[in-house]
Design a protein around this motif. Structure first.
Motif, mmCIF file in Angstrom:
data_model
loop_
_atom_site.group_PDB
_atom_site.id
_atom_site.type_symbol
_atom_site.label_atom_id
_atom_site.label_comp_id
_atom_site.label_asym_id
_atom_site.label_seq_id
_atom_site.Cartn_x
_atom_site.Cartn_y
_atom_site.Cartn_z
ATOM 1 N N GLY A 64 0.800 -1.236 0.000
ATOM 2 C CA GLY A 64 0.000 0.000 0.000
ATOM 3 C C GLY A 64 0.825 1.275 0.000
ATOM 4 N N THR A 65 2.161 1.150 0.106
ATOM 5 C CA THR A 65 2.988 2.357 0.063
ATOM 6 C C THR A 65 3.338 2.689 -1.392
ATOM 7 N N PHE A 66 3.825 3.905 -1.585
ATOM 8 C CA PHE A 66 4.108 4.391 -2.942
ATOM 9 C C PHE A 66 5.599 4.678 -3.085
ATOM 10 N N ALA A 67 6.127 4.421 -4.286
ATOM 11 C CA ALA A 67 7.547 4.691 -4.529
ATOM 12 C C ALA A 67 7.750 5.127 -5.966
ATOM 13 N N GLY A 68 8.768 5.969 -6.165
ATOM 14 C CA GLY A 68 9.123 6.385 -7.521
ATOM 15 C C GLY A 68 9.536 7.856 -7.552
ATOM 16 N N PHE A 69 10.064 8.277 -8.692
ATOM 17 C CA PHE A 69 10.547 9.647 -8.836
ATOM 18 C C PHE A 69 9.414 10.658 -8.664
ATOM 19 N N ASP A 70 8.282 10.423 -9.325
ATOM 20 C CA ASP A 70 7.154 11.351 -9.181
ATOM 21 C C ASP A 70 6.660 11.403 -7.733
ATOM 22 N N VAL A 71 6.717 10.274 -7.053
ATOM 23 C CA VAL A 71 6.288 10.238 -5.643
ATOM 24 C C VAL A 71 7.241 11.094 -4.799
ATOM 25 N N ASP A 72 8.548 10.941 -5.064
ATOM 26 C CA ASP A 72 9.529 11.744 -4.310
ATOM 27 C C ASP A 72 9.352 13.235 -4.591
ATOM 28 N N VAL A 73 9.108 13.570 -5.858
ATOM 29 C CA VAL A 73 8.894 14.995 -6.203
ATOM 30 C C VAL A 73 7.631 15.496 -5.489
ATOM 31 N N ALA A 74 6.575 14.699 -5.527
ATOM 32 C CA ALA A 74 5.306 15.099 -4.899
ATOM 33 C C ALA A 74 5.501 15.324 -3.392
ATOM 34 N N ARG A 75 6.208 14.405 -2.756
ATOM 35 C CA ARG A 75 6.429 14.544 -1.297
ATOM 36 C C ARG A 75 7.277 15.768 -0.977
ATOM 37 N N TYR A 76 8.284 16.018 -1.805
ATOM 38 C CA TYR A 76 9.160 17.174 -1.577
ATOM 39 C C TYR A 76 8.360 18.471 -1.699
ATOM 40 N N VAL A 77 7.590 18.561 -2.769
ATOM 41 C CA VAL A 77 6.803 19.789 -2.991
ATOM 42 C C VAL A 77 5.791 19.950 -1.854
ATOM 43 N N ALA A 78 5.144 18.866 -1.474
ATOM 44 C CA ALA A 78 4.156 18.944 -0.384
ATOM 45 C C ALA A 78 4.827 19.446 0.899
ATOM 46 N N ARG A 79 6.026 18.928 1.175
ATOM 47 C CA ARG A 79 6.712 19.362 2.397
ATOM 48 C C ARG A 79 7.023 20.856 2.341
ATOM 49 N N GLU A 80 7.448 21.316 1.180
ATOM 50 C CA GLU A 80 7.728 22.751 1.030
ATOM 51 C C GLU A 80 6.459 23.590 1.213
ATOM 52 N N LEU A 81 5.312 22.995 0.912
ATOM 53 C CA LEU A 81 4.037 23.717 1.077
ATOM 54 C C LEU A 81 3.501 23.572 2.505
ATOM 55 N N GLY A 82 4.183 22.788 3.322
ATOM 56 C CA GLY A 82 3.785 22.675 4.730
ATOM 57 C C GLY A 82 3.059 21.390 5.093
ATOM 58 N N TYR A 83 3.174 20.358 4.262
ATOM 59 C CA TYR A 83 2.485 19.092 4.536
ATOM 60 C C TYR A 83 3.479 17.971 4.781
ATOM 61 N N GLN A 84 3.292 17.255 5.868
ATOM 62 C CA GLN A 84 4.113 16.088 6.178
ATOM 63 C C GLN A 84 3.600 14.897 5.356
ATOM 64 N N PRO A 85 4.457 13.849 5.219
ATOM 65 C CA PRO A 85 4.025 12.685 4.414
ATOM 66 C C PRO A 85 2.678 12.115 4.846
ATOM 67 N N ASP A 86 2.374 12.114 6.155
ATOM 68 C CA ASP A 86 1.102 11.518 6.592
ATOM 69 C C ASP A 86 -0.100 12.438 6.318
ATOM 70 N N GLN A 87 0.170 13.620 5.792
ATOM 71 C CA GLN A 87 -0.934 14.518 5.417
ATOM 72 C C GLN A 87 -1.226 14.450 3.909
ATOM 73 N N ILE A 88 -0.491 13.562 3.228
ATOM 74 C CA ILE A 88 -0.686 13.450 1.774
ATOM 75 C C ILE A 88 -1.622 12.290 1.460
ATOM 76 N N GLU A 89 -2.624 12.569 0.660
ATOM 77 C CA GLU A 89 -3.461 11.496 0.108
ATOM 78 C C GLU A 89 -3.120 11.376 -1.368
ATOM 79 N N PHE A 90 -2.613 10.203 -1.769
ATOM 80 C CA PHE A 90 -2.319 9.986 -3.180
ATOM 81 C C PHE A 90 -3.551 9.443 -3.874
ATOM 82 N N LYS A 91 -3.915 10.080 -4.959
ATOM 83 C CA LYS A 91 -5.091 9.663 -5.720
ATOM 84 C C LYS A 91 -4.655 9.216 -7.111
ATOM 85 N N LYS A 92 -5.248 8.134 -7.585
ATOM 86 C CA LYS A 92 -4.876 7.598 -8.895
ATOM 87 C C LYS A 92 -5.281 8.576 -9.997
#
Ligand code: GLU
Length: 285
Positions: A64-92
């Protein structure tokens, strides 16, 4: 743990894709719309559209976890916007649904091998680009009848609805090819393996990930044709200038602090994918 038998990896990917489709909202944890309150920072949750079946770029793993370059970019950008990994909902975010997901407010933004182009810019805005890929072909390793785009004209070719790859084939690369448009590239891969299609076309970054899957090595071959430039952007709702500026700032920092290089090496290294250097951020400026 047992190693996967040769041939089973494509089935696993296809099963993952099917499960994700069949489960509807299940894979998205909670079904909800974009939730950051329209712009950056401080919201309780952020919803980010990604692919679920593209190894190296964005893959939902069996746990159920996610991995990949786009995932890393998404997490990085989210963190810069003030969201921790557990605040991210990944949608298909399948290729054909990306503009609609953004316009409906079902996601805050999309990081999904999403090429910036003028047609899409009529419907959504982009931040970035953050990556440069090239359209290519994947064929069975023992098939030497396809070495250039024109060879596709009497072949069964698979691509995905709503992708630039399918559009390029129809409009210029091989208009006479028997193009079959599926809803995901993992379905195309199953078709290539079962010989119901002769080739898959999409970005080399995606194809390299499939070719390098456990149990797949040696079965497929990239043609290495560089048929187009695909600049990946982060898709956003039209007119949210503040969010775009914040995402662009995050993408610049991603490259400057070395995180881009680290993410490229970690995610594309195993596939021996030779990536282009990080592009300059140009959208919105
Ligand atoms: N980058 C291309 C596109 O945005 C192909 C990959 C995809 O479908 O996600 O259409």
């Amino acid at each position: 743990m047992k190693l996967l038998k040769a041939g089973s990896a494509a089935a696993v990917i296809a099963a993952l894709a099917l499960t994700a489709t069949a489960c509807g909202g299940g894979e998205d944890e909670k079904s909800s719309g974009g939730s950051s309150g329209g712009s950056s920072g401080g919201g309780k949750k952020i919803t980010i559209g990604i692919k679920f079946d593209q190894p190296g770029l964005a893959l939902k793993k069996p746990d159920g976890t996610f991995a990949g370059f786009d995932v890393d970019v998404a997490r990085y950008v989210a963190r810069e916007l003030g969201y921790q990994p557990d605040q991210i909902e990944f949608k298909k975010a399948p290729s054909a649904q990306r503009e609609q997901l953004i316009k409906n407010g079902d996601v805050d933004f999309i990081v999904a091998s999403y090429s910036i182009n003028d047609k899409r810019k009529k419907e959504v805005d982009f931040a970035g680009p953050y990556f440069l890929a090239h359209q290519d072909l994947l064929v069975r390793a023992d098939d030497d009848s396809i070495t250039k785009a024109e060879d596709l004209n009497d072949k069964k070719l698979c691509s995905v609805t709503g992708s630039t790859s399918a559009q390029n084939v129809k409009e210029k690369l091989a208009p006479k090819a028997d193009l079959q448009e599926f809803s995901s590239y993992s379905e195309c891969l199953t078709g290539l393996e079962n010989k119901t299609v002769d080739a898959i076309t999409t970005d080399d970054s995606i194809l390299a990930g499939y070719a390098a899957q456990p149990g797949q090595q040696g079965k497929f071959r990239l043609a290495g044709l560089s048929l187009s430039d695909e600049y990946y952007g982060i898709g956003l709702k039209k007119g949210d200038g503040r969010l775009r500026a914040d995402v662009n700032a995050a993408l610049k920092k991603l490259v400057q602090d070395g995180s881009w290089k680290k993410a490229v090496e970690a995610n594309f290294g195993p596939a021996h994918y030779k990536n282009a250097p990080a592009p300059q951020v140009t959208e919105g400026s």
